[in-house]
Design a protein around this motif. Sequence first.
Motif, PDB file in Angstrom:
ATOM      1  N   ARG A 136       0.810  -1.186   0.000  1.00 54.16           N
ATOM      2  CA  ARG A 136       0.000   0.000   0.000  1.00 54.16           C
ATOM      3  C   ARG A 136       0.860   1.258   0.000  1.00 54.16           C
ATOM      4  O   ARG A 136       0.576   2.211  -0.708  1.00 54.16           O
ATOM      5  N   ARG A 155       2.210   2.043  -3.408  1.00 54.17           N
ATOM      6  CA  ARG A 155       1.209   2.677  -4.272  1.00 54.17           C
ATOM      7  C   ARG A 155       1.084   4.170  -3.984  1.00 54.17           C
ATOM      8  O   ARG A 155       0.943   4.979  -4.893  1.00 54.17           O
ATOM      9  N   LEU A 204       4.216   5.860  -5.321  1.00 54.59           N
ATOM     10  CA  LEU A 204       4.164   5.848  -6.780  1.00 54.59           C
ATOM     11  C   LEU A 204       3.081   6.799  -7.293  1.00 54.59           C
ATOM     12  O   LEU A 204       3.248   7.428  -8.335  1.00 54.59           O
ATOM     13  N   GLY A 205       1.998   6.920  -6.546  1.00 54.30           N
ATOM     14  CA  GLY A 205       0.920   7.827  -6.930  1.00 54.30           C
ATOM     15  C   GLY A 205       1.372   9.266  -7.047  1.00 54.30           C
ATOM     16  O   GLY A 205       0.865  10.024  -7.873  1.00 54.30           O
ATOM     17  N   GLU A 244      -2.475   9.307  -8.599  1.00 58.21           N
ATOM     18  CA  GLU A 244      -3.113   8.346  -7.698  1.00 58.21           C
ATOM     19  C   GLU A 244      -3.967   7.332  -8.443  1.00 58.21           C
ATOM     20  O   GLU A 244      -3.965   6.150  -8.124  1.00 58.21           O
ATOM     21  N   ALA A 280      -1.771   4.764 -10.236  1.00 55.15           N
ATOM     22  CA  ALA A 280      -1.149   3.876  -9.251  1.00 55.15           C
ATOM     23  C   ALA A 280      -2.159   2.885  -8.696  1.00 55.15           C
ATOM     24  O   ALA A 280      -1.848   1.714  -8.484  1.00 55.15           O
ATOM     25  N   SER A 281      -3.396   3.336  -8.470  1.00 54.23           N
ATOM     26  CA  SER A 281      -4.413   2.442  -7.914  1.00 54.23           C
ATOM     27  C   SER A 281      -4.858   1.380  -8.917  1.00 54.23           C
ATOM     28  O   SER A 281      -5.360   0.329  -8.529  1.00 54.23           O
ATOM     29  N   LEU A 321      -2.789  -0.189 -11.038  1.00 49.36           N
ATOM     30  CA  LEU A 321      -1.742  -1.179 -11.308  1.00 49.36           C
ATOM     31  C   LEU A 321      -2.046  -2.484 -10.589  1.00 49.36           C
ATOM     32  O   LEU A 321      -2.406  -2.490  -9.412  1.00 49.36           O
ATOM     33  N   LEU A 349      -1.427  -5.908  -8.620  1.00 51.14           N
ATOM     34  CA  LEU A 349      -0.490  -6.251  -7.556  1.00 51.14           C
ATOM     35  C   LEU A 349       0.691  -7.055  -8.104  1.00 51.14           C
ATOM     36  O   LEU A 349       1.835  -6.812  -7.716  1.00 51.14           O
ATOM     37  N   LEU A 389       3.176  -4.730  -9.803  1.00 52.88           N
ATOM     38  CA  LEU A 389       3.953  -4.001  -8.803  1.00 52.88           C
ATOM     39  C   LEU A 389       4.994  -4.891  -8.145  1.00 52.88           C
ATOM     40  O   LEU A 389       6.158  -4.507  -8.004  1.00 52.88           O
ATOM     41  N   HIS A 411       8.864  -4.279  -8.755  1.00 54.73           N
ATOM     42  CA  HIS A 411       9.552  -3.869  -7.530  1.00 54.73           C
ATOM     43  C   HIS A 411      10.740  -4.792  -7.282  1.00 54.73           C
ATOM     44  O   HIS A 411      11.852  -4.329  -6.991  1.00 54.73           O
ATOM     45  N   HIS A 468       6.354   2.289 -15.614  1.00 57.92           N
ATOM     46  CA  HIS A 468       4.937   2.534 -15.874  1.00 57.92           C
ATOM     47  C   HIS A 468       4.768   3.355 -17.150  1.00 57.92           C
ATOM     48  O   HIS A 468       3.952   3.026 -18.010  1.00 57.92           O
TER      49      HIS A 468
END
Length: 121
Positions: free
Chosen positions: A1, A4, A7-8, A13, A16-17, A19, A21, A24, A28, A64
């Motif tokens: 979380r 995110r 990244l947002g 935002e 990012a929301s 993307l 899981l 990510l 990552h 992204h």
Amino acid sequence: RALRVLLGAEIGERAASELELDWLQSHHRLVVWKLASQQRCIAHALGGGGFSVAGVVGQLAHRHRRERVQRHRSVLSRIEDGTDPPSVGMVLCVAAVRCEDGALELTDGWRCLWAALDARS
């Protein structure tokens, strides 16, 4: 979380929301691996600032933009969907070895896939 949220601030935002899981987590993992390797091997050339939370977030934002905005795709993605043949030239790295069956996790730095070794004759 928390990733995110960070990244947002870079990509927005909403983006990012949206993307997934697994996107990510996969990116990552590869970004941290890359930055840690660069820090270990060529920290003097980087000035020591690459391996940080800001560095990781910056790299994720770059990925992204490349994948989601500019629609660039990695060689492994293009092979998996049939856009490129498996014979296309590429450089891959062994990211992991599964000892129980000897399978290799290969990466082009953006995607990973498991590959089985051919049997020895």
